[in-house]
Enzyme design. Structure first.
Site, PDB file in Angstrom:
ATOM      1  N   SER A 192       0.259  10.491  -2.485  1.00  0.00           N
ATOM      2  CA  SER A 192      -1.102  10.165  -2.037  1.00  0.00           C
ATOM      3  C   SER A 192      -1.850  11.468  -1.729  1.00  0.00           C
ATOM      4  CB  SER A 192      -1.034   9.228  -0.837  1.00  0.00           C
ATOM      5  OG  SER A 192      -2.288   8.678  -0.572  1.00  0.00           O
ATOM      6  N   ASP A 219      -0.731   0.365  -7.773  1.00  0.00           N
ATOM      7  CA  ASP A 219      -1.339   1.068  -6.640  1.00  0.00           C
ATOM      8  C   ASP A 219      -2.690   0.432  -6.321  1.00  0.00           C
ATOM      9  OD1 ASP A 219      -2.528   2.949  -4.870  1.00  0.00           O
ATOM     10  OD2 ASP A 219      -1.350   4.568  -5.751  1.00  0.00           O
ATOM     11  N   HIS A 234       1.188   1.475  -3.491  1.00  0.00           N
ATOM     12  CA  HIS A 234       0.758   2.818  -3.134  1.00  0.00           C
ATOM     13  C   HIS A 234       1.944   3.596  -2.543  1.00  0.00           C
ATOM     14  CE1 HIS A 234      -1.859   6.069  -2.378  1.00  0.00           C
ATOM     15  NE2 HIS A 234      -1.666   6.032  -1.077  1.00  0.00           N
TER      16      HIS A 234
END
Ligand code: NAG
Ligand code: NAG
Ligand code: NAG
Ligand code: NAG
Ligand code: NAG
Ligand code: NAG
Ligand code: NAG
Ligand code: NAG
Ligand code: NAG
Ligand code: NAG
Length: 539
Positions: free
Chosen positions: A197, A410, A450
């Site tokens: 991320s 995601d 994610h």
């Protein structure tokens, strides 16, 4: 604010000492390790830094970390291996600095590793410190220059933004390598990075601007083209309106949309299992969900206006000049997306980033977000936080390696943005996929949300709880080590899905995730839970 200023001023006015003459070597004698650990705090000399403490932490300890900002929602962490834990602060200017920790395992492999951060935080990643130190890495992590998950510390303080963009992590790496050498009495052999991320963006920032920091980088779901991503995350509110707007699509309706997405796209990979292996081949059209004229308030169909909302969600974001700002939300994870991005609420990171890092205006209203804002943020691009340089020749020339991966389910960062970056590197450097394979490989990891979780085979060793084994073929970090140290480059990343996502219940299925630009296709026969019933094929 006054308190913070005086803190950093006092850190800076401490005597500056470059390097350290103290050297420590570790034997297999635990008592020795223990006492060396206690002693190191007073012997370390870190430029611009203050060492707060060093303490031996025995394997199995549930370590309490009470100083962590409450918004980081972490107050304890289980430490799997014997480590020497060192906590320090380092000033980066007279109004900014970072907090960091180094976890030095007694069973050191000679490898150094830095973890990264997430979102807009602000939080030392203790999970990463615990996971990687237990694998024998001398590990560091910082708070990325501010405390907590919000963006307020950026307000009128470009130094804090600079830390967040690149400086805190790079400083942590420089300092962490020095501490490693001082503690063990010898420099590290190889240096690694593991992050996802914002952590994925930090990995690419190092690859682009500090190629000497690492011999190998794992960059997951990277938040690159960062200001554009931030515009995109916030623009859904301008499409949906609030929850009572006629363009708003309700959660039950998103469930209907999801079923329609699966109907159109799940079979394209040859097997219907609720997982769209590669969204690149899914061009979803919601038109078929339009309600008959007489229907009102149904969860099983959409008004014409709502169909337009769904189309807009699955379309690339363009500015008023028609330039691409950011790719579409890829079809598949729309139900979770509806809870987080298309929920009729401002997206907190977008609000904070525009208020405190772009406009220095706490009254900026996220409802007004539009083309001018996308362009302003991209133009200001503070400290090149976009992280979009296509030239990775520093990595190539040095012989360092990058494993880039992205979960195709995601729901925070579009997985379509990762191939866009790969192609950008390819065209910038004029290198084909075969040529990029020498130092940069990208894997799309199907059915993975994610960074973690999802319906798919999402455990690739990216963190604690996502580990089936430490074999390089099924552990992304050990795959990187094997590539860097033995030249064994990964062709696939084998992911594991545990029964009920619980390792102790056993393996439900595995899948060998393909290296871009290939995609995974069921062969049409054989147990679909077995990896060799699938093949990596051309798009
Ligand atoms: C371990 O180290 C301590 C302190 O350095 C020493 O007193 C002790 O004798 C050592 N034990 C062994 C088994 O070597
Ligand atoms: C560790 O301690 C925290 C409270 O300090 C507790 O919530 C957590 O459950 C503990 N973890 C384990 C694995 O015991
Ligand atoms: C951030 O938190 C640390 C404790 O982890 C504290 O020592 C430091 O003063 C805080 N920094 C600021 C700027 O508040
Ligand atoms: C220490 O701080 C000074 C002044 O802010 C800066 O110029 C220097 O680069 C810093 N040193 C390190 C190693 O970060
Ligand atoms: C902090 O540093 C800046 C430039 O490096 C300087 O202009 C400013 O006067 C300094 N502020 C204080 C309080 O020392
Ligand atoms: C130390 O690491 C090696 C391999 O990395 C492992 O085989 C061994 O069990 C570890 N020893 C301890 C005490 O953790
Ligand atoms: C939507 O309407 C409901 C019922 O009238 C109301 O309770 C709610 O506050 C409204 N939500 C917004 C965001 O205006
Ligand atoms: C729509 O239906 C839901 C239940 O399906 C109900 O809660 C809601 O009040 C209805 N809204 C309108 C505007 O009729
Ligand atoms: C970001 O968006 C701007 C338009 O606001 C566009 O010109 C630029 O190319 C985009 N950059 C990236 C890296 O996507
Ligand atoms: C898995 O979870 C479901 C629902 O959460 C439960 O019904 C089922 O018994 C669980 N299976 C196992 C093997 O624990």
């Amino acid at each position: 604010m006054r308190l913070e200023q005086s803190l950093w001023t006092s850190l800076l006015s401490a005597p500056l000492v470059v390097g350290s003459s103290a050297h420590y070597s570790v034997t297999n004698n635990d008592t020795n390790f223990h006492s060396k650990c206690s002693a190191i705090a007073s012997k370390l000399a870190v430029e611009n830094g203050t060492v707060h403490f060093s303490e031996f932490v025995a394997a199995g300890t549930n370590l309490s970390v009470p100083d962590t900002d409450p918004s980081c929602t972490q107050s304890a962490i289980v430490v799997p291996a014997d480590v020497c834990r060192i906590a320090l602060s380092v000033a980066t200017s007279n109004r900014s600095g970072l907090v960091m920790e180094a976890w030095l395992p007694s069973n050191w492999t000679g490898r150094f590793l830095s973890g990264g951060n997430g979102g807009l935080n602000g939080c030392v990643d203790y999970n990463s410190l615990a996971y990687t130190s237990s694998l024998g890495f001398s590990s560091v992590g910082t708070n990325n220059g501010h405390n907590g998950t919000g963006g307020k510390p950026f307000l009128n303080n470009a130094d804090v933004v600079e830390d967040f963009a690149y400086r805190a992590m790079h400083t942590g790496v420089v300092v962490g390598k020095q501490i490693t050498e001082d503690f063990y009495g010898k420099a590290h052999d190889k240096s690694y990075y593991l992050g996802c991320s914002t952590g994925g963006r930090q990995g690419f920032k190092a690859a682009q601007d500090f190629p000497d920091d690492f011999d190998g980088i794992v960059s997951g779901a990277p938040a690159i083209s960062f200001t554009n991503l931030t515009s995109w995350s916030g623009h859904f509110l301008t499409i949906t309106g609030g929850e009572n707007s006629s363009s708003f699509v309700t959660m039950p309706q998103w469930v209907t949309v999801h079923q329609d997405v699966l109907k159109q796209c799940d079979h394209l990979d040859g097997y219907v299992d609720g997982i769209i292996e590669d969204p690149r081949i899914c061009q979803y059209d919601p038109s078929g969900l339009t309600c008959p004229a007489s229907t009102t308030n149904s969860t099983s169909c959409l008004t014409a206006k709502q169909v337009e909302t769904v189309k807009a969600v699955f379309s690339p974001l363009l500015n008023d000049d028609g330039d691409l700002v950011y790719p579409r939300f890829q079809p598949g994870p729309e139900v979770t997306g509806a809870a987080i991005l298309f929920n009729g609420q401002p997206f907190p990171y977008t609000t904070d980033f525009f208020r405190y890092a772009i406009y220095n205006d706490p009254s900026w209203d996220p409802v007004t977000l539009g083309s001018d804002d996308y362009n302003n943020a991209a133009r200001l691009n503070p400290f090149n936080i976009q992280t979009w340089k296509g030239d990775l020749s520093g990595i190539q020339q040095r012989g360092s390696k990058i494993i880039h991966w992205h979960g195709t389910a995601d729901f925070i960062i579009s997985s379509d943005n990762s191939p866009r970056y790969y192609e950008h590197v390819s065209s910038t450097m004029g290198l084909s996929s075969d040529e990029l394979d020498d130092f940069y490989r990208y894997f799309s990891v199907s059915g993975t949300g994610h960074c973690t979780g999802g319906n798919g085979a999402h455990a690739i060793g990216q963190r604690t709880g996502e580990v089936n084994s430490y074999e390089p073929k099924e552990n992304v970090l050990m795959a990187l080590v094997d590539w860097v140290e033995n030249g064994n480059a990964p062709e696939t990343l084998i992911g594991t899905k545990f029964v009920n996502n619980t390792q102790s219940l056993g393996v439900e299925f595995q899948r060998a995730h393909c290296k871009y630009p290939k995609r995974n296709q069921y062969k049409g026969e054989g147990d679909p839970k077995a990896i060799d019933s699938w093949a990596c094929v051309d798009l």
